[in-house]
Design a protein around this motif. Sequence first.
Motif: not given
Length: 105
Positions: A84-90, A48-53, A20-23, A56-61
């Motif tokens: 496009d994905g749920p995290l992008y929309r979030r 701190d509230r992001l799930s594993e999925e 999480r710190k790296r991200i 992963l999406e944030l790392e992809h972005l």
Amino acid sequence: MSDTTGSTNDTSDTVRDSRRKRILFRCWHRGMKEMDLLLGGFANAEIDRLSEEELLELEHLLTAHDQDLYAWMTGRKPLPPEWDGPLYRRIIAYHDAAGPAGFVN
């Protein structure tokens, strides 16, 4: 036996915290100040509230070029479906709720 479980959990927590710190660092050090604010602001509030999925999406972005990501997030270019994905929309919803400070339309 609980010591072993505790130490395994501590190790898992340390790995998770380190990731999480790296991200978070990558979100704030994009190369484009606008993207630092968009991704870093979101990450500060939500990491701190992001799930594993979601991680992963944030790392992809974070692999997208800043110019493209900024154009998609500001609506200057259409978002390609593969990004496009749920995290992008979030992230977009987070900044829409926060007001215009993070977006320049």
